[in-house]
Design an enzyme around this catalytic site. Structure first.
Site, PDB file in Angstrom:
ATOM      1  N   GLU A   1      13.371  43.202   6.822  1.00 31.05           N
ATOM      2  CA  GLU A   1      14.208  42.375   5.952  1.00 31.05           C
ATOM      3  C   GLU A   1      14.653  43.224   4.757  1.00 31.05           C
ATOM      4  O   GLU A   1      13.832  43.865   4.101  1.00 31.05           O
ATOM      5  CB  GLU A   1      13.413  41.144   5.484  1.00 31.05           C
ATOM      6  CG  GLU A   1      14.248  40.209   4.637  1.00 31.05           C
ATOM      7  CD  GLU A   1      13.685  38.792   4.559  1.00 31.05           C
ATOM      8  OE1 GLU A   1      12.782  38.429   5.338  1.00 31.05           O
ATOM      9  OE2 GLU A   1      14.166  38.035   3.683  1.00 31.05           O
ATOM     10  N   ARG A   2      15.969  43.232   4.530  1.00 33.07           N
ATOM     11  CA  ARG A   2      16.585  44.050   3.469  1.00 33.07           C
ATOM     12  C   ARG A   2      16.305  45.539   3.692  1.00 33.07           C
ATOM     13  O   ARG A   2      16.226  46.325   2.735  1.00 33.07           O
ATOM     14  CB  ARG A   2      16.117  43.614   2.081  1.00 33.07           C
ATOM     15  CG  ARG A   2      16.238  42.132   1.819  1.00 33.07           C
ATOM     16  CD  ARG A   2      17.602  41.573   2.121  1.00 33.07           C
ATOM     17  NE  ARG A   2      17.652  40.122   1.971  1.00 33.07           N
ATOM     18  CZ  ARG A   2      18.698  39.385   2.341  1.00 33.07           C
ATOM     19  NH1 ARG A   2      19.754  39.935   2.914  1.00 33.07           N
ATOM     20  NH2 ARG A   2      18.684  38.085   2.177  1.00 33.07           N
TER      21      ARG A   2
ATOM     22  N   LYS B   1       3.587  34.996  -0.794  1.00 30.26           N
ATOM     23  CA  LYS B   1       4.798  34.331  -1.277  1.00 30.26           C
ATOM     24  C   LYS B   1       4.619  32.856  -0.926  1.00 30.26           C
ATOM     25  O   LYS B   1       4.577  32.510   0.262  1.00 30.26           O
ATOM     26  CB  LYS B   1       6.018  34.910  -0.573  1.00 30.26           C
ATOM     27  CG  LYS B   1       7.337  34.174  -0.855  1.00 30.26           C
ATOM     28  CD  LYS B   1       8.507  34.907  -0.180  1.00 30.26           C
ATOM     29  CE  LYS B   1       9.833  34.193  -0.374  1.00 30.26           C
ATOM     30  NZ  LYS B   1      10.966  34.945   0.216  1.00 30.26           N
TER      31      LYS B   1
ATOM     32  N   GLU C   1      11.621  29.842  -1.211  1.00 31.04           N
ATOM     33  CA  GLU C   1      12.553  30.105  -0.112  1.00 31.04           C
ATOM     34  C   GLU C   1      11.978  29.677   1.234  1.00 31.04           C
ATOM     35  O   GLU C   1      12.025  30.415   2.221  1.00 31.04           O
ATOM     36  CB  GLU C   1      12.951  31.592  -0.103  1.00 31.04           C
ATOM     37  CG  GLU C   1      13.634  32.018  -1.390  1.00 31.04           C
ATOM     38  CD  GLU C   1      14.127  33.455  -1.404  1.00 31.04           C
ATOM     39  OE1 GLU C   1      13.578  34.297  -0.690  1.00 31.04           O
ATOM     40  OE2 GLU C   1      15.083  33.725  -2.152  1.00 31.04           O
TER      41      GLU C   1
ATOM     42  N   ARG D   1       2.689  36.065  -5.758  1.00 32.34           N
ATOM     43  CA  ARG D   1       4.028  36.292  -6.322  1.00 32.34           C
ATOM     44  C   ARG D   1       4.512  35.128  -7.180  1.00 32.34           C
ATOM     45  O   ARG D   1       4.305  33.953  -6.831  1.00 32.34           O
ATOM     46  CB  ARG D   1       5.032  36.549  -5.204  1.00 32.34           C
ATOM     47  CG  ARG D   1       4.735  37.809  -4.444  1.00 32.34           C
ATOM     48  CD  ARG D   1       5.689  37.973  -3.296  1.00 32.34           C
ATOM     49  NE  ARG D   1       6.874  38.719  -3.617  1.00 32.34           N
ATOM     50  CZ  ARG D   1       8.096  38.380  -3.228  1.00 32.34           C
ATOM     51  NH1 ARG D   1       8.312  37.255  -2.555  1.00 32.34           N
ATOM     52  NH2 ARG D   1       9.125  39.130  -3.511  1.00 32.34           N
TER      53      ARG D   1
ATOM     54  N   LYS E   1       8.621  39.875 -10.434  1.00 31.56           N
ATOM     55  CA  LYS E   1       9.769  40.784 -10.287  1.00 31.56           C
ATOM     56  C   LYS E   1      10.249  41.243 -11.654  1.00 31.56           C
ATOM     57  O   LYS E   1      10.049  40.543 -12.655  1.00 31.56           O
ATOM     58  CB  LYS E   1      10.908  40.094  -9.545  1.00 31.56           C
ATOM     59  CG  LYS E   1      10.637  39.897  -8.056  1.00 31.56           C
ATOM     60  CD  LYS E   1      11.865  39.384  -7.321  1.00 31.56           C
ATOM     61  CE  LYS E   1      11.541  39.177  -5.844  1.00 31.56           C
ATOM     62  NZ  LYS E   1      12.710  38.732  -5.055  1.00 31.56           N
TER      63      LYS E   1
ATOM     64  N   ASP F   1      16.602  38.110  -9.346  1.00 32.50           N
ATOM     65  CA  ASP F   1      16.252  38.762  -8.090  1.00 32.50           C
ATOM     66  C   ASP F   1      16.775  40.186  -7.980  1.00 32.50           C
ATOM     67  O   ASP F   1      17.735  40.418  -7.249  1.00 32.50           O
ATOM     68  CB  ASP F   1      16.775  37.919  -6.916  1.00 32.50           C
ATOM     69  CG  ASP F   1      16.191  38.379  -5.590  1.00 32.50           C
ATOM     70  OD1 ASP F   1      15.252  39.172  -5.610  1.00 32.50           O
ATOM     71  OD2 ASP F   1      16.698  37.930  -4.544  1.00 32.50           O
TER      72      ASP F   1
ATOM     73  N   GLU G   1       6.783  43.905  -9.875  1.00 35.01           N
ATOM     74  CA  GLU G   1       7.373  44.146  -8.544  1.00 35.01           C
ATOM     75  C   GLU G   1       8.785  44.682  -8.722  1.00 35.01           C
ATOM     76  O   GLU G   1       9.633  44.041  -9.344  1.00 35.01           O
ATOM     77  CB  GLU G   1       7.399  42.844  -7.734  1.00 35.01           C
ATOM     78  CG  GLU G   1       8.002  43.030  -6.349  1.00 35.01           C
ATOM     79  CD  GLU G   1       7.930  41.767  -5.470  1.00 35.01           C
ATOM     80  OE1 GLU G   1       7.023  40.927  -5.672  1.00 35.01           O
ATOM     81  OE2 GLU G   1       8.793  41.619  -4.590  1.00 35.01           O
TER      82      GLU G   1
ATOM     83  N   GLU H   1      18.916  46.291  -2.059  1.00 33.74           N
ATOM     84  CA  GLU H   1      19.565  45.084  -1.540  1.00 33.74           C
ATOM     85  C   GLU H   1      20.860  44.757  -2.279  1.00 33.74           C
ATOM     86  O   GLU H   1      21.848  44.363  -1.661  1.00 33.74           O
ATOM     87  CB  GLU H   1      18.575  43.915  -1.649  1.00 33.74           C
ATOM     88  CG  GLU H   1      19.146  42.592  -1.192  1.00 33.74           C
ATOM     89  CD  GLU H   1      18.130  41.456  -1.272  1.00 33.74           C
ATOM     90  OE1 GLU H   1      16.944  41.704  -1.594  1.00 33.74           O
ATOM     91  OE2 GLU H   1      18.525  40.302  -1.024  1.00 33.74           O
TER      92      GLU H   1
ATOM     93  N   HIS I   1      24.388  38.534  -9.582  1.00 37.57           N
ATOM     94  CA  HIS I   1      24.373  37.665  -8.404  1.00 37.57           C
ATOM     95  C   HIS I   1      25.797  37.290  -7.975  1.00 37.57           C
ATOM     96  O   HIS I   1      26.096  36.132  -7.695  1.00 37.57           O
ATOM     97  CB  HIS I   1      23.553  36.401  -8.701  1.00 37.57           C
ATOM     98  CG  HIS I   1      22.943  35.775  -7.471  1.00 37.57           C
ATOM     99  ND1 HIS I   1      23.693  35.127  -6.525  1.00 37.57           N
ATOM    100  CD2 HIS I   1      21.652  35.697  -7.048  1.00 37.57           C
ATOM    101  CE1 HIS I   1      22.896  34.669  -5.566  1.00 37.57           C
ATOM    102  NE2 HIS I   1      21.653  35.008  -5.851  1.00 37.57           N
TER     103      HIS I   1
ATOM    104  N   TRP J   1      22.293  29.567  -5.053  1.00 38.82           N
ATOM    105  CA  TRP J   1      22.673  30.714  -4.230  1.00 38.82           C
ATOM    106  C   TRP J   1      24.158  31.039  -4.384  1.00 38.82           C
ATOM    107  O   TRP J   1      24.658  32.014  -3.824  1.00 38.82           O
ATOM    108  CB  TRP J   1      22.313  30.472  -2.746  1.00 38.82           C
ATOM    109  CG  TRP J   1      20.850  30.663  -2.466  1.00 38.82           C
ATOM    110  CD1 TRP J   1      19.896  31.035  -3.370  1.00 38.82           C
ATOM    111  CD2 TRP J   1      20.164  30.501  -1.219  1.00 38.82           C
ATOM    112  NE1 TRP J   1      18.656  31.103  -2.767  1.00 38.82           N
ATOM    113  CE2 TRP J   1      18.784  30.780  -1.440  1.00 38.82           C
ATOM    114  CE3 TRP J   1      20.554  30.139   0.075  1.00 38.82           C
ATOM    115  CZ2 TRP J   1      17.816  30.708  -0.428  1.00 38.82           C
ATOM    116  CZ3 TRP J   1      19.586  30.078   1.081  1.00 38.82           C
ATOM    117  CH2 TRP J   1      18.243  30.362   0.833  1.00 38.82           C
TER     118      TRP J   1
HETATM  119  C1  GCV Z   1      11.558  38.675   1.420  1.00 45.41           C
HETATM  120  C2  GCV Z   1      15.429  37.779  -2.049  1.00 45.41           C
HETATM  121  C3  GCV Z   1      15.769  38.459  -0.751  1.00 45.41           C
HETATM  122  C4  GCV Z   1      14.882  37.960   0.383  1.00 45.41           C
HETATM  123  C5  GCV Z   1      13.413  38.199  -0.028  1.00 45.41           C
HETATM  124  C6  GCV Z   1      13.163  37.464  -1.340  1.00 45.41           C
HETATM  125  C7  GCV Z   1      11.744  37.680  -1.843  1.00 45.41           C
HETATM  126  O1  GCV Z   1      15.742  36.430  -1.981  1.00 45.41           O
HETATM  127  O2  GCV Z   1      17.124  38.236  -0.436  1.00 45.41           O
HETATM  128  O3  GCV Z   1      15.205  38.664   1.552  1.00 45.41           O
HETATM  129  O4  GCV Z   1      12.548  37.761   0.978  1.00 45.41           O
HETATM  130  O5  GCV Z   1      14.043  37.935  -2.319  1.00 45.41           O
HETATM  131  O6  GCV Z   1      11.568  38.542  -2.677  1.00 45.41           O
HETATM  132  O7  GCV Z   1      10.840  37.003  -1.392  1.00 45.41           O
END
Ligand code: GCV
Length: 696
Positions: free
Chosen positions: A161-162, A281, A285, A318, A354, A359, A381, A387, A516, A538
């Site tokens: 992912e990413r 996590k 999401e 997280r 983060k 994000d 983080e 990304e 964003h 989003w």
């Molecule tokens: C792993 C963002 C990214 C997601 C990621 C998320 C996270 O939303 O687009 O791909 O998911 O961050 O950090 O959990």
């Protein structure tokens, strides 16, 4: 099993040696491009252990005859005691001295613990590879942060992912029987930076990673990584007791759930005695979490912490939480949920935050939680994978981004500080448990990271994790010297390119605090007009709030009051657009298009100037890279040149699409001299990239 692994590693090492010269400059060797040598210095070790043997092997591989003799020994060795090292080195620190041992000139690599010897061996190589003298060496260093972790967002099916560097390094299908040689070289690269932990699987976790079969696979990886001082961790799916254990609930206060996790932890530690712990996590999401049972994040984290505590494990929980049904400004939600829990987490929990409150945007103000949870170890983080900064292809060196957040002043204390670095290294509050995590940018791409310059972001993360006081520029110099050549005619222009590259991305994607603004899903390219997604937060329009009257998100008291989450002195500065840094202006303020900037230009004129500056920087980077052609090997030069061409195309696209949209909203003409967008807005809106990489 053990035998099979060492056999595989032996074969792998000789295969690597055999193929290396033919593919010498394809980026595989990263920054560990030791000069070819037919003989090695004498390497003497105090004793043989897996970690010390690893350190000695690396010296044999890289040192050549650059020094006559090296002794690797702990402070228990009388030859080291004779050096009377002044500084305490701790578990992982090292000292390196040129001296005489038994009448012979010797470079002593000394440490209190064997991991210090490993890091000292790599530090000696780095010193020499960056042009350091082979005589009168006197170096010492100890890490300021305890857990220096790489987070893999790798799925069990090999998708990352990413991820923009190919499939996952971990071939889960052939583990535990087959140990891919890549694992070994990956371990070396991380150890060279002092990374001491790897989370193997995605935070969007499958419970399957906790089954016996996958624990055995993780154990095989742990065995490869252990001699490099690296522990493995797993992302844990909070609903696993229900998903795997058949329990009716995953409620963290339910005794059966607690017992399930305790038994699961026991099972993991039987297979991996030095297992690091869990990353979670939760309630974010779509991931399950304690909130599903009416419990807090502290309830959830503490339950897992109790399961791993008897084994010395930790939980990295997280704080990246936000909800589509919560009308509060997304930038405020993590603080609202976590700050009241300060002091309520178990001793072996770190809350992983983060760098910014949204994000991993090209620029974000530091996350307000860093100034607001003094009784909780906070783990920073960062995202190494880009990304939101051009993904695999842009040349965006993230050192300055990392440095910016680490040096940010929280204004929480008396007078100045502490900085975010002082919060996460524990010095602000005296926390012993400290950590930093970077989301990996590696995969099966031959050059590991998808491009040579993407490697620099992995390198910069590792070096800052070891010492958050290092400067991004000094790190860029080190990296360039090792990756290309220590010749200043190479290092100087490469570093110049790197140091301006992140700001270029900020300028052409989201200047003056915009964030964003990317397209949906894959997050590649511009989409500032998008306003129709079901999840309000989003939508890029949620963040830019552009209308005929102005642009930007009002986070003052008159707006969402996100500014109120910062310490009062900082909040006072941010409340006024005149005392808000211009680089963060539209993050905190909604301002009229004709708002007068410090330059004397209107906000609209200034925005356009930034977009143009971003494009111009990429053009300059291309020119500077072209001039370096004679100094750089053909394969890496060409790939970088090709990618810079892609970046220029993308920078123009971002600039033109964004300006076309802003003009449709504000009805203003472009300032004199600014080029009109190449296409009309409808064209930009019609662009679609269903197969862009990394999109889950
Ligand atoms: C792993 C963002 C990214 C997601 C990621 C998320 C996270 O939303 O687009 O791909 O998911 O961050 O950090 O959990």
């Amino acid at each position: 099993m053990k035998r099979a692994i060492s056999l595989c590693l032996g074969v792998a090492a000789s295969l690597l040696a055999a193929v290396a010269p033919a593919r010498a400059e394809d980026g595989y060797r990263l920054w560990l491009r030791y000069p070819a040598a037919s003989a090695s210095s004498t390497i003497e070790v105090e004793k043989s252990t897996p970690i010390i043997d690893t350190a000695a092997a690396e010296l044999r591989r890289g040192l050549g005859r650059r020094v006559a003799r090296v002794l690797l020994a702990t402070t228990a060795d009388p030859r080291v005691a004779a050096l009377r090292l002044a500084q305490p080195l701790g578990d992982e620190g090292y000292a390196i001295r040129s001296t005489q041992v038994a009448g012979q000139p010797t470079v002593v690599v000394a440490a209190e613990g064997e991991r210090g010897l490993l890091y000292g061996a790599f530090a000696l190589l780095r010193h020499l590879d960056t042009g350091g003298a082979a005589t009168a060496i006197d170096l010492h260093s100890a890490p300021r942060i305890k857990l220096r972790v790489i987070d893999h967002w790798d799925n069990l099916d090999g998708f990352v992912e990413r991820g923009y560097a190919g499939r996952s390094l971990w071939d889960w299908w052939t583990l535990p029987e087959h140990i891919d040689p890549l694992y070994l070289d990956y371990a070396r690269a991380n150890a060279s930076l002092g990374i001491n932990g790897i989370v193997l699987n995605n935070v969007n976790a499958k419970a399957d990673s906790l089954t016996a079969a996958y624990i055995a696979k993780a154990a095989a990886l742990a065995e490869v990584l252990r001699p490099y001082g690296i522990k493995v961790y797993l992302s844990a799916r909070f609903s696993a007791p229900h998903d795997l254990g058949g329990l009716a609930t995953g409620d963290p206060l339910d005794p059966a759930v607690r017992a399930w996790w305790a038994a699961k932890a026991d099972e993991i530690y039987r297979a991996i005695p030095d297992f690091g712990g869990f990353l979670v996590k939760a309630n974010s999401e779509g991931q399950p979490g304690p909130g599903d049972y009416g419990r807090t994040h502290a309830d959830g984290a503490n339950m897992l912490a109790a399961a791993v505590a008897p084994h010395g494990g930790v939980v990295m929980w997280r704080a990246f939480v936000y909800s589509e049904v919560n009308p509060e400004d997304r930038a405020k939600q993590a603080y609202s949920e976590f700050q009241p829990l300060d002091g309520k987490f178990a001793d072996n929990v770190l809350v992983q935050v983060k760098n910014g409150a949204i994000d991993f945007q090209p620029r974000e103000p530091f996350h307000p939680l860093f100034g607001a949870m003094p009784r909780t170890p906070l783990m920073l983080e960062l995202q190494i994978t880009k990304e939101y900064l051009g993904q695999g292809t842009s040349l965006a060196y993230l050192g300055p981004l990392f440095e910016e957040v680490l040096n940010a002043n929280t204004y929480r204390g008396e007078g100045s500080g502490p900085t975010v670095a002082q919060v996460i290294d524990g010095s602000a509050e005296g926390h012993e448990l400290t950590g930093i995590a970077g989301v990996a940018n590696v995969g099966r791409s031959r050059d590991w990271s998808g491009s040579t310059f993407n490697q620099a972001n992995w390198y910069a993360f590792g070096r800052l994790a070891w010492d958050p006081g290092l400067s991004a520029e000094a790190i860029a110099r080190e990296w360039a010297a090792q990756t290309f050549s220590p010749d200043p005619r190479v290092v100087d222009p490469v570093v110049r390119i790197m140091m301006g590259s992140r700001e270029a991305v900020v300028d052409y994607t989201g200047p003056l605090g915009l964030a964003h603004q990317m397209a949906t899903g894959h997050h590649y390219g511009p989409g500032p007009w998008i306003a129709d997604l079901a999840r309000p937060e989003w939508n890029p329009a949620y963040y830019n709030r552009a209308d005929a009257g102005g642009i930007g998100f009002d986070r003052t008291k008159a707006g969402s009051d996100a500014i109120g989450q910062y310490a009062p002195e900082l909040a006072r500065l941010l409340a006024d657009p005149r005392t808000t840094p211009e680089s963060e202006l539209l993050w905190f303020h909604h301002l009229a298009w004709d708002f007068r900037m410090a330059s004397g230009r209107t906000l609209w004129e200034e925005l356009v100037a930034h977009y143009d500056a971003g494009v111009a920087s990429v053009v300059d980077m291309r020119r500077a890279w072209d001039a370096l052609r004679p100094q750089i090997d053909a394969e890496r030069w060409q790939k970088t040149a090709d990618f810079l061409a892609i970046e220029e195309r993308d920078a123009r696209w971002w600039r033109d699409a964004s300006l076309a949209y802003w003009m449709s909203v504000n009805g203003l003409p472009l300032p004199a001299g600014a080029a009109p967008p190449a296409h009309d807005l409808a064209w930009y809106k019609a662009q679609s990239y269903p197969y862009a990489p990394g999109n889950p």
